[in-house]
Design an enzyme around this catalytic site. Structure first.
Site, PDB file in Angstrom:
ATOM      1  N   HIS A 160      -2.448 -65.624 -72.238  1.00 19.39           N
ATOM      2  CA  HIS A 160      -2.378 -66.638 -73.288  1.00 19.39           C
ATOM      3  C   HIS A 160      -0.968 -67.203 -73.378  1.00 19.39           C
ATOM      4  O   HIS A 160      -0.037 -66.676 -72.754  1.00 19.39           O
ATOM      5  CB  HIS A 160      -2.802 -66.061 -74.654  1.00 19.39           C
ATOM      6  CG  HIS A 160      -1.853 -65.035 -75.203  1.00 19.39           C
ATOM      7  ND1 HIS A 160      -2.022 -63.680 -75.003  1.00 19.39           N
ATOM      8  CD2 HIS A 160      -0.707 -65.150 -75.951  1.00 19.39           C
ATOM      9  CE1 HIS A 160      -1.051 -63.021 -75.606  1.00 19.39           C
ATOM     10  NE2 HIS A 160      -0.237 -63.885 -76.171  1.00 19.39           N
ATOM     11  N   HIS A 208      -7.144 -63.777 -78.950  1.00 17.68           N
ATOM     12  CA  HIS A 208      -6.635 -65.157 -78.864  1.00 17.68           C
ATOM     13  C   HIS A 208      -6.452 -65.530 -77.395  1.00 17.68           C
ATOM     14  O   HIS A 208      -6.175 -64.698 -76.535  1.00 17.68           O
ATOM     15  CB  HIS A 208      -5.331 -65.343 -79.632  1.00 17.68           C
ATOM     16  CG  HIS A 208      -4.165 -64.518 -79.192  1.00 17.68           C
ATOM     17  ND1 HIS A 208      -4.262 -63.223 -78.745  1.00 17.68           N
ATOM     18  CD2 HIS A 208      -2.833 -64.808 -79.146  1.00 17.68           C
ATOM     19  CE1 HIS A 208      -3.066 -62.750 -78.441  1.00 17.68           C
ATOM     20  NE2 HIS A 208      -2.182 -63.702 -78.676  1.00 17.68           N
ATOM     21  N   HIS A 223       6.121 -68.400 -75.576  1.00 10.07           N
ATOM     22  CA  HIS A 223       5.986 -67.425 -74.492  1.00 10.07           C
ATOM     23  C   HIS A 223       4.668 -67.579 -73.748  1.00 10.07           C
ATOM     24  O   HIS A 223       3.701 -68.139 -74.263  1.00 10.07           O
ATOM     25  CB  HIS A 223       6.116 -65.992 -75.012  1.00 10.07           C
ATOM     26  CG  HIS A 223       4.970 -65.497 -75.844  1.00 10.07           C
ATOM     27  ND1 HIS A 223       4.979 -65.505 -77.217  1.00 10.07           N
ATOM     28  CD2 HIS A 223       3.772 -64.933 -75.502  1.00 10.07           C
ATOM     29  CE1 HIS A 223       3.861 -64.985 -77.688  1.00 10.07           C
ATOM     30  NE2 HIS A 223       3.103 -64.627 -76.658  1.00 10.07           N
ATOM     31  N   HIS A 255       2.023 -55.595 -82.645  1.00 10.54           N
ATOM     32  CA  HIS A 255       1.744 -56.674 -83.582  1.00 10.54           C
ATOM     33  C   HIS A 255       0.722 -56.226 -84.619  1.00 10.54           C
ATOM     34  O   HIS A 255      -0.181 -55.428 -84.320  1.00 10.54           O
ATOM     35  CB  HIS A 255       1.162 -57.882 -82.846  1.00 10.54           C
ATOM     36  CG  HIS A 255       2.113 -58.574 -81.933  1.00 10.54           C
ATOM     37  ND1 HIS A 255       3.345 -59.034 -82.337  1.00 10.54           N
ATOM     38  CD2 HIS A 255       2.002 -58.926 -80.621  1.00 10.54           C
ATOM     39  CE1 HIS A 255       3.949 -59.619 -81.315  1.00 10.54           C
ATOM     40  NE2 HIS A 255       3.167 -59.564 -80.263  1.00 10.54           N
ATOM     41  N   TYR A 264       8.602 -58.138 -75.152  1.00  9.10           N
ATOM     42  CA  TYR A 264       8.994 -59.499 -74.795  1.00  9.10           C
ATOM     43  C   TYR A 264      10.313 -59.476 -74.030  1.00  9.10           C
ATOM     44  O   TYR A 264      11.211 -58.683 -74.339  1.00  9.10           O
ATOM     45  CB  TYR A 264       9.171 -60.353 -76.053  1.00  9.10           C
ATOM     46  CG  TYR A 264       7.896 -60.662 -76.782  1.00  9.10           C
ATOM     47  CD1 TYR A 264       7.163 -61.819 -76.499  1.00  9.10           C
ATOM     48  CD2 TYR A 264       7.414 -59.810 -77.766  1.00  9.10           C
ATOM     49  CE1 TYR A 264       5.990 -62.108 -77.178  1.00  9.10           C
ATOM     50  CE2 TYR A 264       6.242 -60.089 -78.452  1.00  9.10           C
ATOM     51  CZ  TYR A 264       5.533 -61.243 -78.151  1.00  9.10           C
ATOM     52  OH  TYR A 264       4.378 -61.522 -78.824  1.00  9.10           O
ATOM     53  N   GLU A 274       5.783 -62.241 -72.105  1.00  7.89           N
ATOM     54  CA  GLU A 274       5.276 -61.061 -72.803  1.00  7.89           C
ATOM     55  C   GLU A 274       4.339 -60.316 -71.869  1.00  7.89           C
ATOM     56  O   GLU A 274       3.579 -60.933 -71.119  1.00  7.89           O
ATOM     57  CB  GLU A 274       4.496 -61.449 -74.062  1.00  7.89           C
ATOM     58  CG  GLU A 274       3.886 -60.256 -74.803  1.00  7.89           C
ATOM     59  CD  GLU A 274       2.858 -60.629 -75.857  1.00  7.89           C
ATOM     60  OE1 GLU A 274       2.661 -59.835 -76.796  1.00  7.89           O
ATOM     61  OE2 GLU A 274       2.214 -61.693 -75.735  1.00  7.89           O
TER      62      GLU A 274
END
Length: 316
Positions: A160, A208, A223, A255, A264, A274
């Protein structure tokens, strides 16, 4: 769940300041695999080992870093034509164009359009299937669990992107109503908690496939993310980044949003990467997860439960 329409992220095209330095990072440290070069346009095409299409990352040498565009695989040529027409008729895009087949190697025609936050996106239906190198009697026949010769962190997939921009309302309308995405998670702010400042969108059953953070800017890149198999692999990635003296931004940590375990770091041009593991499965009947402004620290970094200004403000 039958996936139709937009299937998944197909590629991300990044600008780098020095192609050879960037290639060392993306192949030796991150561990992607080079699949093609275009000397005329100073581009290199790469994939993660379990990405089965010809390429998922494009690096282009330029005088500034950042993202050129993000591509999405759709289920058929007919869907590509329909969605292109729907996008053009939506009134939500600043411009669009067709990119001819072959402009990316081993790839069919692509429809590129500018979304309300100023980012360039594109749809495509055709890209050569090259497999993951695990087949012992040919592609995907009696496969091993991973191929020989992996280098560096060696993520399985390009997963993503997180992007910054101003018009989240326009982006949500385009991605949900025209492209068929679901809003998996949102961050709400304002006196009444009804002002969206973060949107995590999925076209699949992932937490996501793309995310947007509201900022008073256009076309900013935060990112590109790549999938690992476990929290242990995230820790191993941290060791590799330290051993190679790669600039680490933050992590390893977790997260709150998406539940991902993460670290990261930066490529030599300042583009943030990431690698992550974990998360959850999203289905169409799952309600949107909401995070409030008061818990934004825990939403982003669940362990520290506080914001990191450099993480929020360093963009390309």
């Amino acid at each position: 769940m039958a996936l139709t329409g937009v299937l998944r992220p197909g590629h991300v095209a990044l600008r780098v300041l020095n192609l050879e330095t960037a290639l060392h990072h993306y192949t030796k440290v991150l561990g992607l695999i080079e699949t093609a070069r275009d000397e005329k346009t100073k581009r290199v095409f790469l994939k993660a080992w379990d990405d089965f299409d010809h390429h998922t990352v494009v690096l282009r040498e330029a005088d500034r870093s950042g993202m050129d565009y993000m591509g999405w695989k759709v289920d058929s040529q007919a869907t590509l034509k329909k969605l292109a027409a729907d996008i053009e008729n939506s009134g939500l895009c600043a411009g669009s164009e067709w990119i001819p087949a072959g402009e990316h190697p081993n790839t069919g025609e692509r429809f590129r359009f500018t979304i309300p936050t100023g980012h360039s996106m594109e749809l495509f239906a055709e890209k050569d299937y090259v497999g993951n190198g695990c087949g012992t009697d040919g592609p995907d026949v009696n496969p091993d669990p991973w191929p020989d010769g992996l280098q560096g962190i060696a993520p399985a997939h390009f997963d993503h992107c997180l992007l910054y921009g101003d018009d989240l309302e326009g982006v949500l309308k385009l991605f949900q109503e025209v492209l068929g995405f679901s809003l998996a998670e949102q961050v709400m702010a304002g006196p009444d908690g009804d002002f969206i400042i973060g949107a995590f969108l999925t076209c699949s059953n992932k937490a996501h496939d793309v995310a947007f953070i509201r900022q008073p800017v256009k076309d900013k890149f935060h990112h590109a993310s790549f999938l690992l198999g476990s929290w242990e692999h995230v820790l191993r990635a941290a060791d590799i980044l330290s051993r190679t003296k790669t600039s680490i931004d933050i992590g390893p940590t977790r997260h709150g949003i998406t539940r991902g375990e993460t670290i990261y770091f930066f490529d030599p041009s300042g583009n943030r990467n990431e690698v992550f593991a974990g998360g959850y499965s999203h289905y169409p009947d799952k309600r949107t997860v909401t995070w409030t402004e008061s818990e934004l620290g825990a939403a982003i970094f669940y362990h520290d439960r506080k914001l990191n200004e450099a993480f929020l403000s360093v963009l390309t």
